[in-house]
Structures are given as structure tokens and as C-alpha cells.
Design a protein around this motif. Structure first.
Motif, PDB file in Angstrom:
ATOM      1  N   GLY A  84       0.723  -1.608   0.238  1.00  0.00           N
ATOM      2  CA  GLY A  84       0.145  -0.467   0.138  1.00  0.00           C
ATOM      3  C   GLY A  84       1.150   0.835   0.339  1.00  0.00           C
ATOM      4  N   ALA A  85       1.622   1.346  -0.768  1.00  0.00           N
ATOM      5  CA  ALA A  85       3.421   2.492  -0.135  1.00  0.00           C
ATOM      6  C   ALA A  85       2.435   3.544  -0.878  1.00  0.00           C
ATOM      7  CB  ALA A  85       3.785   1.939  -1.535  1.00  0.00           C
ATOM      8  N   GLU A  86       0.848   4.123  -1.369  1.00  0.00           N
ATOM      9  CA  GLU A  86       0.482   5.166  -1.958  1.00  0.00           C
ATOM     10  C   GLU A  86      -0.130   6.219  -0.449  1.00  0.00           C
ATOM     11  OE1 GLU A  86      -0.290   2.244  -2.267  1.00  0.00           O
ATOM     12  OE2 GLU A  86      -2.482   1.959  -1.564  1.00  0.00           O
ATOM     13  N   ARG A  87       0.226   4.943   0.585  1.00  0.00           N
ATOM     14  CA  ARG A  87      -0.140   5.569   1.590  1.00  0.00           C
ATOM     15  C   ARG A  87       0.897   6.597   2.728  1.00  0.00           C
ATOM     16  NH1 ARG A  87      -1.686   0.903   5.095  1.00  0.00           N
ATOM     17  NH2 ARG A  87      -0.325   0.029   4.654  1.00  0.00           N
ATOM     18  N   TYR A 143       4.311   6.582   4.518  1.00  0.00           N
ATOM     19  CA  TYR A 143       5.125   5.336   4.963  1.00  0.00           C
ATOM     20  C   TYR A 143       5.047   5.165   6.482  1.00  0.00           C
ATOM     21  CZ  TYR A 143       8.066   9.527   8.130  1.00  0.00           C
ATOM     22  OH  TYR A 143       8.645  10.394   8.527  1.00  0.00           O
ATOM     23  N   GLY A 144       4.088   6.516   7.068  1.00  0.00           N
ATOM     24  CA  GLY A 144       3.736   5.890   8.832  1.00  0.00           C
ATOM     25  C   GLY A 144       3.066   4.931   8.918  1.00  0.00           C
ATOM     26  N   GLN A 145       1.816   4.742   7.217  1.00  0.00           N
ATOM     27  CA  GLN A 145       1.146   4.211   7.797  1.00  0.00           C
ATOM     28  C   GLN A 145       1.621   2.605   7.056  1.00  0.00           C
ATOM     29  OE1 GLN A 145      -1.749   6.340   5.178  1.00  0.00           O
ATOM     30  NE2 GLN A 145      -3.176   6.033   7.011  1.00  0.00           N
ATOM     31  N   VAL A 146       2.720   3.124   6.362  1.00  0.00           N
ATOM     32  CA  VAL A 146       2.958   1.548   5.674  1.00  0.00           C
ATOM     33  C   VAL A 146       3.745   0.994   7.152  1.00  0.00           C
ATOM     34  CG1 VAL A 146       4.511   0.895   3.937  1.00  0.00           C
ATOM     35  CG2 VAL A 146       3.402   2.574   3.467  1.00  0.00           C
ATOM     36  N   ILE A 147       4.570   1.354   8.345  1.00  0.00           N
ATOM     37  CA  ILE A 147       5.310   1.148   8.600  1.00  0.00           C
ATOM     38  C   ILE A 147       4.982   0.482   9.979  1.00  0.00           C
ATOM     39  CG2 ILE A 147       6.907   1.446  10.135  1.00  0.00           C
ATOM     40  CD1 ILE A 147       8.188   3.697   8.218  1.00  0.00           C
ATOM     41  N   ALA A 148       3.692   0.995   9.741  1.00  0.00           N
ATOM     42  CA  ALA A 148       3.216   0.972  10.996  1.00  0.00           C
ATOM     43  C   ALA A 148       1.971  -0.544  10.795  1.00  0.00           C
ATOM     44  CB  ALA A 148       1.570   1.721  11.296  1.00  0.00           C
ATOM     45  N   ASP A 149       1.782  -0.856   9.692  1.00  0.00           N
ATOM     46  CA  ASP A 149       1.134  -2.628   9.535  1.00  0.00           C
ATOM     47  C   ASP A 149       2.160  -3.142   9.567  1.00  0.00           C
ATOM     48  OD1 ASP A 149      -1.499  -1.643   8.755  1.00  0.00           O
ATOM     49  OD2 ASP A 149      -1.359  -2.315   6.744  1.00  0.00           O
ATOM     50  N   MET A 150       3.492  -2.735   9.074  1.00  0.00           N
ATOM     51  CA  MET A 150       4.816  -3.981   8.970  1.00  0.00           C
ATOM     52  C   MET A 150       4.620  -3.768  10.323  1.00  0.00           C
ATOM     53  SD  MET A 150       8.526  -2.860   8.156  1.00  0.00           S
ATOM     54  CE  MET A 150       8.546  -2.372   5.901  1.00  0.00           C
ATOM     55  N   ASN A 158      22.164   3.938   9.957  1.00  0.00           N
ATOM     56  CA  ASN A 158      21.137   5.025  11.532  1.00  0.00           C
ATOM     57  C   ASN A 158      19.457   4.177  10.623  1.00  0.00           C
ATOM     58  OD1 ASN A 158      22.798   6.888  12.280  1.00  0.00           O
ATOM     59  ND2 ASN A 158      23.339   7.875   9.781  1.00  0.00           N
ATOM     60  N   GLY A 159      19.154   2.924   9.918  1.00  0.00           N
ATOM     61  CA  GLY A 159      17.887   2.720   9.352  1.00  0.00           C
ATOM     62  C   GLY A 159      17.077   3.818   8.941  1.00  0.00           C
ATOM     63  N   ILE A 160      17.625   4.178   7.903  1.00  0.00           N
ATOM     64  CA  ILE A 160      17.434   5.610   7.016  1.00  0.00           C
ATOM     65  C   ILE A 160      17.014   4.934   5.801  1.00  0.00           C
ATOM     66  CG2 ILE A 160      16.977   7.636   6.778  1.00  0.00           C
ATOM     67  CD1 ILE A 160      17.991   8.504   9.033  1.00  0.00           C
ATOM     68  N   VAL A 161      15.261   5.053   5.167  1.00  0.00           N
ATOM     69  CA  VAL A 161      15.395   4.601   3.690  1.00  0.00           C
ATOM     70  C   VAL A 161      16.160   6.311   2.746  1.00  0.00           C
ATOM     71  CG1 VAL A 161      14.195   4.399   1.735  1.00  0.00           C
ATOM     72  CG2 VAL A 161      13.826   3.211   3.362  1.00  0.00           C
ATOM     73  N   LEU A 162      17.166   6.105   2.372  1.00  0.00           N
ATOM     74  CA  LEU A 162      16.989   8.145   1.595  1.00  0.00           C
ATOM     75  C   LEU A 162      16.727   8.073   1.157  1.00  0.00           C
ATOM     76  CD1 LEU A 162      21.574   7.985   1.988  1.00  0.00           C
ATOM     77  CD2 LEU A 162      19.663   8.773   3.409  1.00  0.00           C
ATOM     78  N   TYR A 163      16.352   7.206  -0.252  1.00  0.00           N
ATOM     79  CA  TYR A 163      15.389   7.338  -1.562  1.00  0.00           C
ATOM     80  C   TYR A 163      15.011   6.192  -2.146  1.00  0.00           C
ATOM     81  CZ  TYR A 163      14.912   8.651  -6.876  1.00  0.00           C
ATOM     82  OH  TYR A 163      14.039   8.883  -7.968  1.00  0.00           O
ATOM     83  N   SER A 164      13.586   5.830  -2.233  1.00  0.00           N
ATOM     84  CA  SER A 164      13.464   4.800  -2.854  1.00  0.00           C
ATOM     85  C   SER A 164      11.955   4.960  -4.258  1.00  0.00           C
ATOM     86  CB  SER A 164      13.073   3.911  -2.187  1.00  0.00           C
ATOM     87  OG  SER A 164      12.251   2.374  -2.690  1.00  0.00           O
ATOM     88  N   ASN A 165      12.820   4.826  -5.193  1.00  0.00           N
ATOM     89  CA  ASN A 165      11.865   4.917  -6.186  1.00  0.00           C
ATOM     90  C   ASN A 165      10.865   4.273  -6.286  1.00  0.00           C
ATOM     91  OD1 ASN A 165      11.440   5.931  -9.452  1.00  0.00           O
ATOM     92  ND2 ASN A 165      12.034   4.393 -10.276  1.00  0.00           N
ATOM     93  N   ASN A 166      10.870   3.421  -6.303  1.00  0.00           N
ATOM     94  CA  ASN A 166      10.021   1.265  -5.949  1.00  0.00           C
ATOM     95  C   ASN A 166       9.160   2.356  -5.155  1.00  0.00           C
ATOM     96  OD1 ASN A 166       8.942  -0.843  -6.122  1.00  0.00           O
ATOM     97  ND2 ASN A 166      10.994  -1.679  -6.502  1.00  0.00           N
ATOM     98  N   ILE A 167       8.514   2.555  -3.964  1.00  0.00           N
ATOM     99  CA  ILE A 167       7.692   2.539  -3.052  1.00  0.00           C
ATOM    100  C   ILE A 167       7.935   4.214  -2.794  1.00  0.00           C
ATOM    101  CG2 ILE A 167       8.042   0.744  -2.076  1.00  0.00           C
ATOM    102  CD1 ILE A 167       9.399   1.845  -0.107  1.00  0.00           C
TER     103      ILE A 167
END
Lengths: 326, 326
Positions: free
Chosen positions: B39-42, B44-51, B84-93
Motif C-alpha cells: 500500500g505504498a500510496e499511503r 510511510y507512517g501507515q506502511v510501517i505501522a502495518d509492518m 541509521n536505518g533510514i531509507v534515503l531514496y526509493s523510487n520503487n515505493i
């Protein structure tokens, strides 16, 4: 000055014709130096005995005992097992499985470190040189061949096995140029000083009207890797084409290296690096445009090496661990 | 079984369409797994909460509390700042500067580790897979693009800066193929499954007499990266030419990687690796002949990956440090 601060390092640059030996302080300044002919036709035992005795004499002649010396580093051509201080194979001095560290210690009783000379040169540029202050650097030397040294996290990265990190032997052009390594179209066949000289000889022979032909005194044997740059600077079409082609191939190789290692900085060494900005400016423009993810990720800059003729000794000395008080 | 031996790891494979979550033991066997749509249209907070909630529910549903869990690893597409566990850039999501580890910890209170998915997959093959027992391995995934992961000394080598280790983006052929990264003639434009499929479509369209055209049911949209191998095995000239050309480009890329890293082993992943020996046998012959210093230095072998569909979860789990009694 405390006793500890006055401790020195020995840096030994083992070359095909001469062995250069230096005493350096912990800022990698050369305090004294000498050299002896390599005499590679002798047994390795004789070569190493000379090396060790000369180094010891240089130390004592300058008022240092072995106990004032933190250690000695040796940069050797060829494939070196740095963990055990063994030269596995060096075409240059015809050595195979030579226990360099063990032998040298007989004459120079200090901790001995050895590594491939290009690896040493790379670390040397990091401890004192064009990459000073950077932890991750790649050195590409443009000379007879294209050599390479990689520093990651302040340490030499020599590949998973001895014989790795051969940056001159990645695929580059498509003209079918046979490389000395047996493969075709390695970076070395396009971006070494030798390659540029050969290309320039061919170009000059085909263009007797060119300034390039003029500059080499109508004698192809006097052609070198500098004349194409000189001719280009004077507006010669042949010179410009050669330089453009050379830099194009080098730019591709450097971009490959940037995409793989993403180092802080890329250092160019060897004779061709005397061109400085004429070389690095177009290379940096190409990197800015072609490096993977250039718009969002770090793009390393290319600079020319600064340790010059002392690179071998400084690089070798940099193998010796020192612990600076912070 | 002691309490310590029974501790588990969570491995999370964050993909463009689904998030796969597994509970693994310290032998990296998957004990339980589930998946949720990304559900990458949501936000990132929602995606990670689900995860995080799904992972926690999977743990408790299988009788584990957070205190039984050594940690969770997440493999993410794109450029990840693993420190630091940070996604700097992801074109995909479509993520930019997402504090993945920090967010996930709110729902899954265990140590969180994150890295690029290809890096994870490479480490996964080392801890459990085709490169098990080797400290230095390179994984090359042949899929939509060509991805890569490098393991040195048992650890992921991600380059000096995030965005490094892009093994699909080194210079390869000379046809002037434009790469998605902006450069021309990257390895990816010749050696990805996509490239092979495109080449095969072109070949089949030009050769309606070929078995290749037959095998795709006279419909170019049904062409894939497997059919050229099938056609070649049945003696079809078009299939043979495609396979030979594909393997030739891949062999050059792999030899570059061998010359640079000199790893213990090179692992091929992605859809094309289903060809197994048809792929690895000619590649290994090429390496034996063309690797730098092949007669005196270690030449790595190429094998196909073995973690298959679980590679993402196993790879992500392998980010979590475990200390085995030995």
C-alpha cells in the motif's frame, strides 16, 4: 619533544631498478633517504639483505636505533600476501613466494609490513597527500599500465584474495585491443600512458601535417603521453582528438569505479596526472552527469596525486600502524 | 533446548506490492511467515505501522514475545543509510528520507536493522545459501535490472557512501544502449532479464522462420528470458545466438567483478538463474581463461543462488547480529 613523538618509520619502495629507502616521522615527512640498485638478477636473499642493511645504516647514520623505529613498510610490485608479508608473484622482479617480511627482519629487527606498491601509494595519498582526511579513496595510476589501490575505512582493500583490486583490468572500449593480461579491451589498453603514447604515434604517422608530428620532432620514438596534451593546448586537431578520446575512456573507467565503490575521492597518479586540471575538469563534469543517482547520491570528485616521486616511500611507511594521541 | 537457543529473528522483505514477514531461527530456517500488501500510496507512517503490528502479531501468534526476538531486519528497495536505518531514496515505493528503523521500533520494540534489498540478499546467500561458509561473496541479480550485493569479511560492503555498489552500472557493451540511470551501455542494458527479453523480441520479429518465434506462440508479448534458452536447447540458431551474446556480456561483467573484488564466490540470482549450469558452465570457463592472473591467482567460481522466493526474508534476517557458541 617526548621520546614517543620522536619515533620514526622506515618506508621502502622496492622497484624494478632501485630500492628507495626513507626515514619518516609520524607526519610522514621524509627526514632522510637513500637508494640502492635492486639487482633483481641476484637471489632474493641478497636483494633483501642489501635492503635491510642499508635501512639499518640509514637509521644509525641519522642517530636512530632500531628501538626508535615503529616499524618498516615495504611496497612491492606484484601480488603480495600482506597478512604474511610474502611476495606471491612479481613479474617485475621475478619473485615467487618470497618471504619478504621474515627475511627483512633478520637485518632490520622491527615490525615489518608489506603490500602491493599501488595499494601503498593509495594509502599514502590518504595519510599525506591529495586524499588526506578522507577514509575512502581510490587511486588510479596512469603509467605503463593502469594500476589501482583502494582504501576503505582508512585501510587498504586488496580484494578477498591476493590478486584482486585490479582496476586497470575492467572492460572499457570495444576496438578489440589485446591486453597484457590476456583479455581484450581492458581499461589499461585505453587509459594507460602507454596507450596514449601508442595512439599518438599512430595519429602522428597518419597526419604529417599535424602539430603533433611537429612536436615530436618528426620522430615517433620521441612521442610521449604529454605531447598530445601540448598539441591540443595549441589548437592542433589531432591532439584534441587524442585527448578527448583518452579522457572519454578514462571517464568511463572512473565512473565504473565511482558506481562500485562510491569513495569520498578518486586520486589520479602516474605521469599523465601532471596534466592536472586539463584531466580532472572534464572527468569531474562527466562524473557529475553520469554517476549513478548523481542527482540524489554523493558523487566523488577526481583530483591528481600529490606525493610525486616520494609516493612509494610515503605509501610504504603508511603501512606501519601509528597511534596518535587525540 | 536452552532459552538462548530458542531466540528468533524477524526478517522483513519490503517490496513494491507486498511486505513479506518471517520468523526465523538462528539457522535462518523460516518458522512462520505472513504477508501484507505494501500500500505504498499511503503515508510511510501507515506502511510501517502495518509492518510492525503484523510482525508483532506473528510473533505472539507463534508463542514468542518481543523479549524472545534478537532483532528485526528489513530489506528495502533503493538507497538505504544502514547505519541509521533510514531509507534515503526509493523510487520503487516513492520514499525519501524515511526513518524506517525509528518508526518500526514503535510497534516492534526490538533492535532494528535495515539495508538495501540486494545487499541483504547477498548476505542471505552467505549465511544460508549458495555462498554458505564463504566470507567474501558477490551476488548479481539478473531481473528487471541488474542488482548487486557485496559481502566482504562476512559483512555487507555498501560502498563509501550510500548509493555505491551499483554493479549493474559498469560499462559493458558498445551498441550505445541507453540505461535507465542515464548512462549508455551499462551491464544492465545487456545482462538483465529485461535486456534478454527485448533482444529476443527483436530477434523473433526478424526471424519468423525460427523456433523462437514458434515458442512464443507468434506473440511477442509472450516472449520472456527463458524462451531463448529453450530454443537454444532445441537447436534453434536464433536462440543460440541470443544465449551466446547474453552470456558473453554477462561473462565480461563477472570478470570485471572478479578482477576488482576477487571474492571467494560469485552468486547469480534473479529469474535467469533458473538456467543453472547452462549459465554457470560457460561463465566459469570464461573466468578461468580471462580473470586477471588466472594462472597464479585465485579464480572465483560462479554459482546460482539458492534462497529462491525466501531470499528477501532470509537476507533481511541476516542483518541481525547473532553470536553462535562455537
Amino acid at each position: 619533544m617526548s621520546k614517543r613523538e620522536s619515533k620514526v618509520i622506515v618506508g621502502i619502495d622496492l622497484g624494478g631498478t632501485a630500492v628507495k629507502i626513507g626515514i619518516l616521522n609520524q607526519e610522514y615527512e621524509i627526514l632522510a633517504q637513500t637508494s640502492v640498485p635492486t639487482g633483481a638478477e641476484r637471489t632474493y636473499g641478497q636483494v633483501i639483505a642489501d635492503m635491510g642493511k642499508t635501512a639499518m645504516a640509514l637509521l644509525t647514520g641519522n642517530g636512530y636505533g632500531w628501538e626508535d623505529c615503529l616499524g618498516a613498510g615495504v611496497g612491492s610490485p606484484g601480488t603480495v600476501d600482506s597478512e604474511n608479508g610474502i611476495v606471491l608473484y612479481s613479474n617485475n622482479i621475478r619473485w615467487e613466494h618470497v618471504p619478504l617480511a621474515e627475511e627483512l627482519k633478520k637485518y632490520l629487527p622491527v615490525p615489518i609490513y608489506a603490500d602491493n606498491d599501488a595499494n601503498c601509494a593509495a594509502l599514502g595519498e590518504v595519510v599525506k597527500g591529495a586524499a588526506k582526511g578522507y577514509g575512502n579513496a581510490v587511486l588510479l595510476t596512469l603509467g605503463t599500465g593502469v594500476g589501482g589501490g583502494i582504501v576503505i575505512g582508512g585501510k587498504i582493500f586488496g580484494g578477498g584474495h591476493p590478486g584482486g583490486a585490479e582496476l586497470g583490468h575492467i572492460k572499457n572500449g570495444s576496438e578489440g585491443r589485446k591486453c597484457t593480461c590476456g583479455r581484450y579491451d581492458c581499461l589499461e589498453t585505453y587509459a594507460s600512458a602507454t596507450a596514449l603514447r601508442n595512439d599518438a604515434k599512430k595519429m602522428a604517422a597518419e597526419h604529417p601535417e599535424s602539430l603533433l608530428w611537429e612536436l615530436c620532432g618528426h620522430d615517433l620514438e620521441r612521442m610521449n603521453a604529454k605531447l598530445p596534451f601540448d598539441a591540443a593546448a595549441l589548437g592542433d586537431g589531432c591532439g584534441k582528438r587524442l585527448v578527448e578520446n583518452y579522457i572519454g575512456h578514462l571517464a568511463d573507467g572512473i565512473t565504473d569505479i565511482a558506481n562500485i565503490f562510491r569513495p569520498d575521492i578518486i586520486v589520479l597518479g602516474g605521469g599523465v596526472c601532471a596534466q592536472e586540471g586539463k584531466l580532472t575538469e572534464p572527468l569531474n563534469r562527466y562524473l557529475e552527469e553520469n554517476c549513478f543517482g548523481a542527482s540524489v547520491a554523493y558523487v566523488p570528485r577526481t583530483v591528481t596525486a600529490s606525493n610525486g616521486n616520494d609516493a612509494g616511500m610515503i605509501g610504504a611507511a603508511s603501512l606501519v600502524p601509528i597511534w596518535k594521541e587525540g
